[in-house]
Design a protein around this motif. Structure first.
Motif, PDB file in Angstrom:
ATOM      1  N   ILE A  54       3.196   5.899  -2.746  1.00 38.73           N
ATOM      2  CA  ILE A  54       4.372   6.684  -3.160  1.00 38.73           C
ATOM      3  C   ILE A  54       4.427   6.788  -4.678  1.00 38.73           C
ATOM      4  O   ILE A  54       4.709   7.858  -5.225  1.00 38.73           O
ATOM      5  N   GLY A  55       4.125   5.689  -5.366  1.00 41.48           N
ATOM      6  CA  GLY A  55       4.118   5.721  -6.832  1.00 41.48           C
ATOM      7  C   GLY A  55       3.106   6.716  -7.376  1.00 41.48           C
ATOM      8  O   GLY A  55       3.392   7.461  -8.319  1.00 41.48           O
ATOM      9  N   ILE A  56       1.917   6.732  -6.794  1.00 38.61           N
ATOM     10  CA  ILE A  56       0.874   7.677  -7.226  1.00 38.61           C
ATOM     11  C   ILE A  56       1.309   9.112  -6.939  1.00 38.61           C
ATOM     12  O   ILE A  56       1.114  10.012  -7.771  1.00 38.61           O
ATOM     13  N   ASN A 112       4.994  14.698 -10.769  1.00 45.32           N
ATOM     14  CA  ASN A 112       5.517  14.823 -12.125  1.00 45.32           C
ATOM     15  C   ASN A 112       4.495  15.515 -13.028  1.00 45.32           C
ATOM     16  O   ASN A 112       4.841  16.386 -13.831  1.00 45.32           O
ATOM     17  N   SER A 113       3.243  15.154 -12.874  1.00 43.10           N
ATOM     18  CA  SER A 113       2.180  15.780 -13.665  1.00 43.10           C
ATOM     19  C   SER A 113       2.075  17.276 -13.350  1.00 43.10           C
ATOM     20  O   SER A 113       1.923  18.105 -14.253  1.00 43.10           O
ATOM     21  N   VAL A 147       0.834  -1.207   0.000  1.00 46.30           N
ATOM     22  CA  VAL A 147       0.000   0.000   0.000  1.00 46.30           C
ATOM     23  C   VAL A 147       0.869   1.258   0.000  1.00 46.30           C
ATOM     24  O   VAL A 147       0.627   2.202  -0.766  1.00 46.30           O
ATOM     25  N   VAL A 148       1.893   1.273   0.836  1.00 48.07           N
ATOM     26  CA  VAL A 148       2.788   2.436   0.887  1.00 48.07           C
ATOM     27  C   VAL A 148       3.513   2.601  -0.449  1.00 48.07           C
ATOM     28  O   VAL A 148       3.661   3.720  -0.958  1.00 48.07           O
TER      29      VAL A 148
END
Length: 159
Positions: free
Chosen positions: A31-33, A39-40, A26-27
């Motif tokens: 973090i990926g999201i 970045n977006s 989940v972490v």
């Protein structure tokens, strides 16, 4: 690897280890999201700055073109007034080549239209990328006025 670890912990009924594995997943996803969102945001900010730079360059060109147009309109008025005065003073006849030449120099040249960048932003629905409601309002007002002037100049030209 994480699937093997989770499977092993479930078989062993080590629920604390399952919870830790699940928490790691989940972490990691969180973090990926977050990285993708950051970045977006950075990409959007760079695009907004690029658009603002394009707008500044366009408005410098529009200002230059409008100054040239004001000079052309002034010349247009002067030539028209001089032609009128010469006709009223009897210095030129209606049916002469000189009259036709001077009349043909009275061509109306409308100024160039509005901003291509504004038109692009409106058509793509990207005005919010500028992050300034005041700027967006002013750009939309400019675009409306530029379109109205272009339409009016085209109507004058067709007369």
């Amino acid at each position: 690897m994480i699937l093997r670890s989770i499977t092993k912990h479930v078989k062993d009924q080590n629920w604390f280890a399952v919870f830790i594995d699940f928490l790691i997943v989940v972490v990691g996803v969180f973090i990926g999201i977050q990285v993708a969102n950051w970045n977006s945001d950075i990409t959007e900010q760079a695009r907004g700055e690029s658009i603002k730079t394009r707008l500044v360059a366009e408005f410098i060109e529009i200002e230059y073109e409008l100054a040239r147009h004001v000079d052309a309109v002034s010349d247009f008025i002067n030539i028209g007034e001089q032609l009128s005065e010469d006709i009223l003073a009897g210095q030129i006849e209606w049916d002469t080549k000189e009259f036709a030449d001077r009349l043909s120099s009275l061509r109306w040249r409308p100024p160039s239209g509005g901003s291509n960048t504004i038109a692009e932003l409106i058509s793509q629905g990207d005005m919010d990328i500028l992050h300034s409601p005041s700027l967006v309002e002013k750009l939309l007002r400019f675009d409306t006025l530029a379109n109205r002037h272009t339409s009016n100049n085209l109507a004058l030209r067709s007369l």
